[in-house]
Design an enzyme around this catalytic site. Structure first.
Site, PDB file in Angstrom:
ATOM      1  N   GLU A  33      -9.020  -5.116  -5.118  1.00  0.00           N
ATOM      2  CA  GLU A  33      -8.433  -4.216  -4.128  1.00  0.00           C
ATOM      3  C   GLU A  33      -9.496  -3.411  -3.362  1.00  0.00           C
ATOM      4  O   GLU A  33      -9.436  -3.263  -2.138  1.00  0.00           O
ATOM      5  CB  GLU A  33      -7.472  -3.232  -4.805  1.00  0.00           C
ATOM      6  CG  GLU A  33      -6.229  -3.853  -5.411  1.00  0.00           C
ATOM      7  CD  GLU A  33      -5.082  -3.992  -4.410  1.00  0.00           C
ATOM      8  OE1 GLU A  33      -5.296  -3.674  -3.227  1.00  0.00           O
ATOM      9  OE2 GLU A  33      -3.994  -4.413  -4.836  1.00  0.00           O
ATOM     10  N   HIS A  44      -7.690  -5.231  -0.899  1.00  0.00           N
ATOM     11  CA  HIS A  44      -6.457  -4.534  -0.541  1.00  0.00           C
ATOM     12  C   HIS A  44      -5.990  -5.022   0.825  1.00  0.00           C
ATOM     13  O   HIS A  44      -6.765  -5.090   1.781  1.00  0.00           O
ATOM     14  CB  HIS A  44      -6.733  -3.024  -0.484  1.00  0.00           C
ATOM     15  CG  HIS A  44      -5.518  -2.183  -0.317  1.00  0.00           C
ATOM     16  ND1 HIS A  44      -4.521  -2.104  -1.269  1.00  0.00           N
ATOM     17  CD2 HIS A  44      -5.121  -1.356   0.695  1.00  0.00           C
ATOM     18  CE1 HIS A  44      -3.582  -1.271  -0.861  1.00  0.00           C
ATOM     19  NE2 HIS A  44      -3.917  -0.809   0.341  1.00  0.00           N
ATOM     20  N   SER A  51       0.846  -1.184   0.000  1.00  0.00           N
ATOM     21  CA  SER A  51       0.000   0.000   0.000  1.00  0.00           C
ATOM     22  C   SER A  51       0.890   1.246   0.000  1.00  0.00           C
ATOM     23  O   SER A  51       1.720   1.408  -0.886  1.00  0.00           O
ATOM     24  CB  SER A  51      -0.954  -0.045   1.199  1.00  0.00           C
ATOM     25  OG  SER A  51      -1.934   0.964   1.108  1.00  0.00           O
TER      26      SER A  51
END
Length: 559
Positions: A349, A465, A213
């Site tokens: 995600e 995600h 991330s």
């Protein structure tokens, strides 16, 4: 006198009868650093019964407090004697992940080192982890990033804290406050590794940086900055790129002035503004501003984040980390080409946006009523132009059947590509023109899918995600799985591939038992699909990505 002799003999006999392994082990847990100071660690054990050594809370830089607030990182001067390294240092102040509470301290620039053993005939490769958290939360602590699985692969693990949010990425776009302090912290931590890791048995010539991330974007930024040249030889970005829209702030001065007003400061120029910020006693107020600066009236990441990396000004008085936009640096091939790179994303995600959509069911209707919010804001498109109409029409055709948004999962596909997927694929493609890049899509859906587990989203298919992190790290919040489970198989394969990359610069070398060859990305967009099985494929999400490439080439005014 006789009594004293008897006591002395007894003590000698007692000392000689103590287990030598215990004595040797305790002695081996003290490591001398390059400045002469020492750290004392502890011995820990993996679930598989393998012992490893842990050194936590080692300061790598001066505390960025007082006059050092909003300045470039300075190396720690060291200490005399032996420092306790059995507990983590303070987290950097920020919003706690999955919570609105504010935790941490400004005195937070600590790192952790985990070693399979100190005595080794050969130096071990080093894996240097940068945590995620939208540049505003998180830490490198083992509660989240337990290193146990990597210890079984004979690599040294380093995890770090770095300045977050306002304190890490505030910029006035001039010499008063250059910005990118969190990234400069990463550089200083890498310098610490170069100076000290061999004392822990690591190889300073075999450092691989990796992160997820915001950490994945930070890894990418480190490949672009001359400040980091020579500090690592390979890089892995999970679900993050400097070309993702949320990872770059192109108007930091506006945010800076808004912050000054919120903080009730009196100033007539940026120097006075920054001096006022340095004189504020309670740093929690900075986190409060960052919270209100985000527009929560739109789905997550469809607007810029207030505090993220930026281009540093020409009049900078301290060393600059970034002097041009990431895209310019890549297109002009000014980045570090002497590395190998893994970059990839998860197939769904933006499942991470489901809780926000559930809490505010009017968000999709707001997008239907204001379709210009679907436009890439970083392209600076006039929302009333023909270009805007063309982009919106293409988005609707590819994702929403030419209509308004009615299906949540259609929106998840759009936002996955918009926020993460396209920027990451573009990054991989552009870098592959200059050096070796391995591209992947993580699509496994199991019991260790981190975000889905924490947010109770198991009813949705795919990998959100952050879901891949449970297959690398020992997260205390995740359940244990049996060694025969599909989850354990995926985890073993991922840890093996990532460790192979750190050791050999290739995730699937010839001697690997993984039974797959992960080909580097070339003209056919070769990638590895990481699911219950490992499968080499080409051109993921081809129709969707082709649309973004076409629109990007026609209308991206930021190129």
């Amino acid at each position: 006198m006789l009594r004293q002799i008897i006591i002395l003999l007894f003590l000698v006999l007692l000392t000689n009868s103590l287990p030598q392994q215990s004595y040797e082990r305790n002695r081996d847990l003290i490591v001398t650093l390059h400045h002469g100071g020492k750290v004392r660690g502890t011995e820990e054990t993996t679930d598989a019964g393998q012992k490893f050594l842990s050194f936590k809370g080692i300061p790598y830089a001066k505390p960025p407090v007082g006059d050092l607030r909003l300045r470039n990182t300075q190396p720690h001067p060291g200490w005399a004697g032996t420092r306790d390294a059995t507990k983590h240092g303070s987290n950097c102040i920020g919003q706690q992940m999955f919570s609105e509470s504010v935790t941490g301290s400004e005195d937070c620039l600590f790192l952790n080192v985990y070693v399979p053993r100190l005595e080794s005939k050969e130096k071990l490769p080093v894996m240097f982890w940068i945590h995620g958290g939208s540049f505003k939360s998180g830490s490198g602590d083992s509660e989240s990033y337990g290193p146990e699985f990597f210890m079984e692969e004979e690599v040294v693990i380093v995890t770090i804290n770095y300045r977050l949010g306002f304190l890490g990425f505030f910029s006035t776009n001039d010499k008063a406050a250059q910005g990118n302090y969190g990234l400069k912290d990463c550089v200083e931590a890498l310098k610490w590794v170069q100076n000290n890791i061999e004392a822990f048995g690591g190889d300073r010539e075999q450092v691989t940086i990796f992160g997820a991330s915001a950490g994945g974007a930070s890894v990418h930024y480190l490949t672009l900055s001359p400040m980091a040249n020579g500090l690592f030889r390979a890089a892995i970005s999970h679900s993050g790129s400097a070309l993702n829209p949320w990872s770059f702030q192109d108007d930091p001065k506006r945010i800076a002035y808004e912050a000054g007003v919120f903080l009730n400061l009196t100033f007539s120029n940026t120097e006075e503004l920054v001096q006022g910020i340095r004189e504020i006693d309670d740093p929690k107020i900075f986190v409060k501003f960052a919270e209100i600066a985000e527009d929560n009236q739109l789905p997550a990441f469809l607007q810029p984040m207030p505090f993220s990396p930026c281009v540093e000004p020409e009049d900078s008085e301290e060393t600059q980390f970034l002097t041009e936009t990431p895209l310019t640096i890549i297109q002009e091939k000014k980045f570090n080409k002497n590395i190998k790179y893994i970059s990839g994303s998860n197939d769904k995600e933006m499942l991470l946006g489901i809780p926000q959509l559930n809490a505010n069911p009017n968000l999709l209707q707001k997008l239907n009523e204001n379709p210009h919010f679907l436009l890439p804001y970083e392209w600076h498109i006039d929302p009333y132009s023909e270009a805007a109409a063309d982009i919106i029409d293409n988005i609707r055709k590819v994702y929403f059947h030419g209509q308004n948004i009615t299906d949540t999962m259609d929106f998840i596909k759009y936002s996955t590509d918009r926020v993460f997927g396209y920027g990451i694929q573009k990054t991989a493609q552009l870098h592959s023109q200059s050096h070796e890049v391995f591209y992947y899509i993580f699509s496994f859906d199991g019991e260790l899918n981190l975000f889905k587990k924490i947010a109770s989203l198991e009813q949705y298919e795919g990998a959100s995600h952050g879901d891949d992190l449970g297959y690398l790290w020992n997260f205390k919040a995740l359940p244990s799985v049996s060694a025969e489970s599909p989850e354990a198989t995926v985890r073993t394969r991922m840890v093996k591939m990532w460790s192979n990359f750190g050791k050999f610069g290739n995730p699937t070398p010839e001697q690997s038992e993984l039974n797959v060859i992960w080909s580097n990305l070339q003209s056919n967009l070769e990638y590895l699909n990481i699911d219950g099985d490992l499968e080499s494929k080409e051109d993921p999400f081809s129709k969707r990505m082709a649309m973004w490439r076409e629109m990007d080439q026609k209308y991206n005014n930021a190129q």
